[in-house]
Design a protein around this motif. Structure first.
Motif, PDB file in Angstrom:
ATOM      1  N   ASN A  10     106.000   3.735  35.781  1.00  0.00           N
ATOM      2  CA  ASN A  10     105.613   5.128  35.964  1.00  0.00           C
ATOM      3  C   ASN A  10     106.248   6.028  34.913  1.00  0.00           C
ATOM      4  O   ASN A  10     105.634   6.998  34.451  1.00  0.00           O
ATOM      5  CB  ASN A  10     105.999   5.609  37.368  1.00  0.00           C
ATOM      6  N   ARG A  11     107.492   5.712  34.534  1.00  0.00           N
ATOM      7  CA  ARG A  11     108.153   6.529  33.508  1.00  0.00           C
ATOM      8  C   ARG A  11     107.390   6.450  32.190  1.00  0.00           C
ATOM      9  O   ARG A  11     107.258   7.448  31.486  1.00  0.00           O
ATOM     10  CB  ARG A  11     109.600   6.064  33.315  1.00  0.00           C
ATOM     11  N   TYR A  12     106.901   5.281  31.867  1.00  0.00           N
ATOM     12  CA  TYR A  12     106.151   5.136  30.615  1.00  0.00           C
ATOM     13  C   TYR A  12     104.855   5.944  30.650  1.00  0.00           C
ATOM     14  O   TYR A  12     104.495   6.615  29.684  1.00  0.00           O
ATOM     15  CB  TYR A  12     105.828   3.661  30.364  1.00  0.00           C
ATOM     16  N   PHE A  13     104.145   5.895  31.771  1.00  0.00           N
ATOM     17  CA  PHE A  13     102.819   6.505  31.798  1.00  0.00           C
ATOM     18  C   PHE A  13     102.823   7.975  32.198  1.00  0.00           C
ATOM     19  O   PHE A  13     101.813   8.649  32.060  1.00  0.00           O
ATOM     20  CB  PHE A  13     101.898   5.689  32.714  1.00  0.00           C
ATOM     21  N   LYS A  14     103.943   8.485  32.668  1.00  0.00           N
ATOM     22  CA  LYS A  14     104.030   9.922  32.934  1.00  0.00           C
ATOM     23  C   LYS A  14     104.435  10.701  31.685  1.00  0.00           C
ATOM     24  O   LYS A  14     104.276  11.911  31.624  1.00  0.00           O
ATOM     25  CB  LYS A  14     105.031  10.189  34.066  1.00  0.00           C
ATOM     26  N   ALA A  15     104.968  10.001  30.709  1.00  0.00           N
ATOM     27  CA  ALA A  15     105.471  10.665  29.504  1.00  0.00           C
ATOM     28  C   ALA A  15     104.395  10.781  28.439  1.00  0.00           C
ATOM     29  O   ALA A  15     104.641  10.579  27.260  1.00  0.00           O
ATOM     30  CB  ALA A  15     106.673   9.902  28.953  1.00  0.00           C
ATOM     31  N   GLN A  16     103.169  11.108  28.847  1.00  0.00           N
ATOM     32  CA  GLN A  16     102.071  11.165  27.892  1.00  0.00           C
ATOM     33  C   GLN A  16     102.063  12.495  27.133  1.00  0.00           C
ATOM     34  O   GLN A  16     102.604  13.493  27.617  1.00  0.00           O
ATOM     35  CB  GLN A  16     100.748  10.970  28.618  1.00  0.00           C
ATOM     36  N   PRO A  17     101.452  12.541  25.963  1.00  0.00           N
ATOM     37  CA  PRO A  17     101.508  13.740  25.130  1.00  0.00           C
ATOM     38  C   PRO A  17     100.417  14.765  25.410  1.00  0.00           C
ATOM     39  O   PRO A  17     100.484  15.885  24.892  1.00  0.00           O
ATOM     40  CB  PRO A  17     101.339  13.172  23.710  1.00  0.00           C
ATOM     41  N   VAL A  18      99.403  14.422  26.211  1.00  0.00           N
ATOM     42  CA  VAL A  18      98.266  15.319  26.405  1.00  0.00           C
ATOM     43  C   VAL A  18      98.345  15.999  27.761  1.00  0.00           C
ATOM     44  O   VAL A  18      98.551  15.345  28.791  1.00  0.00           O
ATOM     45  CB  VAL A  18      96.928  14.554  26.290  1.00  0.00           C
ATOM     46  N   GLY A  19      98.192  17.315  27.774  1.00  0.00           N
ATOM     47  CA  GLY A  19      98.137  18.081  29.018  1.00  0.00           C
ATOM     48  C   GLY A  19      96.977  19.054  28.945  1.00  0.00           C
ATOM     49  O   GLY A  19      97.083  20.115  28.329  1.00  0.00           O
ATOM     50  N   ARG A  20      95.866  18.708  29.540  1.00  0.00           N
ATOM     51  CA  ARG A  20      94.663  19.541  29.490  1.00  0.00           C
ATOM     52  C   ARG A  20      94.713  20.626  30.579  1.00  0.00           C
ATOM     53  O   ARG A  20      95.152  20.388  31.703  1.00  0.00           O
ATOM     54  CB  ARG A  20      93.412  18.683  29.687  1.00  0.00           C
ATOM     55  N   LYS A  21      94.191  21.810  30.240  1.00  0.00           N
ATOM     56  CA  LYS A  21      94.167  22.915  31.194  1.00  0.00           C
ATOM     57  C   LYS A  21      93.207  22.659  32.349  1.00  0.00           C
ATOM     58  O   LYS A  21      93.352  23.260  33.419  1.00  0.00           O
ATOM     59  CB  LYS A  21      93.799  24.212  30.471  1.00  0.00           C
ATOM     60  N   ASP A  22      92.218  21.771  32.125  1.00  0.00           N
ATOM     61  CA  ASP A  22      91.239  21.524  33.182  1.00  0.00           C
ATOM     62  C   ASP A  22      91.692  20.439  34.164  1.00  0.00           C
ATOM     63  O   ASP A  22      90.949  20.085  35.075  1.00  0.00           O
ATOM     64  CB  ASP A  22      89.868  21.157  32.596  1.00  0.00           C
ATOM     65  N   VAL A  23      92.903  19.900  33.991  1.00  0.00           N
ATOM     66  CA  VAL A  23      93.451  18.953  34.953  1.00  0.00           C
ATOM     67  C   VAL A  23      94.307  19.729  35.957  1.00  0.00           C
ATOM     68  O   VAL A  23      95.379  20.229  35.629  1.00  0.00           O
ATOM     69  CB  VAL A  23      94.299  17.869  34.258  1.00  0.00           C
ATOM     70  N   VAL A  24      93.807  19.832  37.195  1.00  0.00           N
ATOM     71  CA  VAL A  24      94.518  20.557  38.238  1.00  0.00           C
ATOM     72  C   VAL A  24      95.653  19.710  38.792  1.00  0.00           C
ATOM     73  O   VAL A  24      96.777  20.180  38.979  1.00  0.00           O
ATOM     74  CB  VAL A  24      93.533  20.946  39.371  1.00  0.00           C
ATOM     75  N   LEU A  25      95.361  18.427  39.077  1.00  0.00           N
ATOM     76  CA  LEU A  25      96.368  17.465  39.506  1.00  0.00           C
ATOM     77  C   LEU A  25      96.156  16.172  38.728  1.00  0.00           C
ATOM     78  O   LEU A  25      95.039  15.651  38.691  1.00  0.00           O
ATOM     79  CB  LEU A  25      96.248  17.174  41.009  1.00  0.00           C
ATOM     80  N   GLY A  26      97.222  15.656  38.136  1.00  0.00           N
ATOM     81  CA  GLY A  26      97.115  14.427  37.367  1.00  0.00           C
ATOM     82  C   GLY A  26      97.880  13.298  38.028  1.00  0.00           C
ATOM     83  O   GLY A  26      97.799  13.083  39.236  1.00  0.00           O
ATOM     84  N   ILE A  27      98.665  12.578  37.242  1.00  0.00           N
ATOM     85  CA  ILE A  27      99.432  11.453  37.753  1.00  0.00           C
ATOM     86  C   ILE A  27     100.456  11.914  38.787  1.00  0.00           C
ATOM     87  O   ILE A  27     101.136  12.919  38.583  1.00  0.00           O
ATOM     88  CB  ILE A  27     100.152  10.727  36.594  1.00  0.00           C
ATOM     89  N   GLY A  28     100.540  11.194  39.910  1.00  0.00           N
ATOM     90  CA  GLY A  28     101.550  11.500  40.910  1.00  0.00           C
ATOM     91  C   GLY A  28     100.990  11.766  42.289  1.00  0.00           C
ATOM     92  O   GLY A  28     101.719  11.699  43.279  1.00  0.00           O
ATOM     93  N   ASP A  29      99.706  12.072  42.400  1.00  0.00           N
ATOM     94  CA  ASP A  29      99.080  12.271  43.697  1.00  0.00           C
ATOM     95  C   ASP A  29      98.190  11.081  44.022  1.00  0.00           C
ATOM     96  O   ASP A  29      98.043  10.153  43.228  1.00  0.00           O
ATOM     97  CB  ASP A  29      98.266  13.567  43.698  1.00  0.00           C
ATOM     98  N   ASP A  30      97.574  11.116  45.226  1.00  0.00           N
ATOM     99  CA  ASP A  30      96.694  10.020  45.624  1.00  0.00           C
ATOM    100  C   ASP A  30      95.464   9.941  44.728  1.00  0.00           C
ATOM    101  O   ASP A  30      94.878   8.873  44.544  1.00  0.00           O
ATOM    102  CB  ASP A  30      96.253  10.192  47.079  1.00  0.00           C
ATOM    103  N   ALA A  31      95.048  11.064  44.219  1.00  0.00           N
ATOM    104  CA  ALA A  31      93.890  11.124  43.313  1.00  0.00           C
ATOM    105  C   ALA A  31      94.061  12.319  42.398  1.00  0.00           C
ATOM    106  O   ALA A  31      94.853  13.226  42.668  1.00  0.00           O
ATOM    107  CB  ALA A  31      92.583  11.226  44.102  1.00  0.00           C
TER     108      ALA A  31
END
Length: 323
Positions: A10-31
């Protein structure tokens, strides 16, 4: 896998460089929750790569990651879509930090270039395989499909063809590349260039399109079947790299390789005569080379021409690594 191993992943895949404004919830929730642009349609593709079939188990993870994401990007490019979000299902036999670091390096370099955010996925223990679902969007009603080709349309491809098959041949020999040509071809097998901008530009001129993943002969057949037409393909006109010509030993041998070479991730598309003059202008900002290789006709099948004569080269489609 143990909890601490999941935490590591999880540490590897949460440290991604892209953060889009249209993503309301990303990695970490059920969906994940994303916002689709107004007056747009969602475009979704999924591809799986399995060790021993699509890549060798000891292949460089940087190259494997690029190839996995590039194949999905190419699918969206063929539809004329804008890539935006992806999820990753990764099955690995053991947690290998060196492999994960390399995989993330290759994955994030390409995802950052195309502004694609990883929004979720799954990790399980088992034989090494990678499944990516890529989502994007397109103006409503503007998707380029396979069924739009008509008799009289001109047949085009982007880039060069055949390098991927030659690179695979180098890989399967089991030795390191013996010269610069072989090394170049090997890298072209792994490091394809998805024609994302070209696909978007083709929305205004192309009648049908797909990406070349199973070989030109096999993939063109999909357009012809869906559209109920045939094609005349001039093999003399196939775009071939200097490296492929030197590796194959003759233009005819290189052309045969180009016709069956899969995992090229170039685009094959058709253009009506009325739009042909607008093609160069549409693609001008994309820096994408295109070549006219034939024409769509009435009837069924593909007539392959070589030096003005029809030939029967008994070409088959693409074969992945044997398992």
């Amino acid at each position: 896998m143990a909890g601490n191993e999941f935490d590591l992943i999880n540490r590897y895949f949460k440290a991604q460089p892209v953060g889009r404004k249209d993503v309301v919830l990303g990695i970490g929730d059920d969906a994940a929750v994303i916002t689709i642009p107004e007056n747009s349609q969602l475009v979704v593709t999924t591809d799986t790569m399995v060790a021993g079939n699509h890549f060798l188990p000891d292949a460089d993870p940087v190259k494997v990651a690029h190839k996995a994401l590039a194949s999905n990007l190419s699918d969206l490019a063929a539809m004329g879509a804008i890539p935006a979000w992806c999820s990753l299902a990764l099955t690995i036999p053991t947690v290998d930090e060196v492999w994960l670091k390399g995989f993330c390096e290759g994955f994030y370099k390409l995802s950052e270039y195309y502004h694609v955010q990883l929004i979720g996925g799954d990790t399980t223990k088992g034989p090494l395989s990678i499944t990516i679902t890529l989502q994007g969007f397109i103006p409503a009603g503007k998707a380029i499909c396979r069924h739009g080709a008509n008799a009289g349309d001109w047949l085009y491809v982007t880039g060069n063809l055949g390098d991927s098959a030659a690179g695979l041949d180098v890989i399967l020999r089991g030795n390191s590349p013996s010269n610069d040509i072989e090394n170049t071809l090997l890298n072209r097998h792994y490091y394809s260039t998805p024609r994302v901008l070209a696909g978007q530009a083709l929305r205004s001129v192309a009648s049908a399109a797909l990406d070349i993943s199973d070989g030109l002969i096999a993939d063109l057949s999909h357009i012809l079947k869906a559209s109920g037409v045939s094609a005349v393909l001039n093999a003399n006109e196939l775009p071939l790299s200097d490296e492929l010509l030197q590796y194959a030993g003759s233009r005819e041998a290189a052309a045969k390789l180009a016709l069956r070479s899969g995992e090229e991730y170039e685009l094959c598309f058709t253009v009506p005569e009325s739009h042909r003059g607008a093609l160069d202008a549409a693609l001008a900002h994309t820096n994408t080379p295109v070549t006219c290789i034939g024409q769509i006709r009435h009837g069924e099948g593909i007539n392959v021409m070589w030096e003005g004569k029809e030939v029967d080269w008994s070409l088959s489609g693409w074969d992945h690594f044997s398992s």
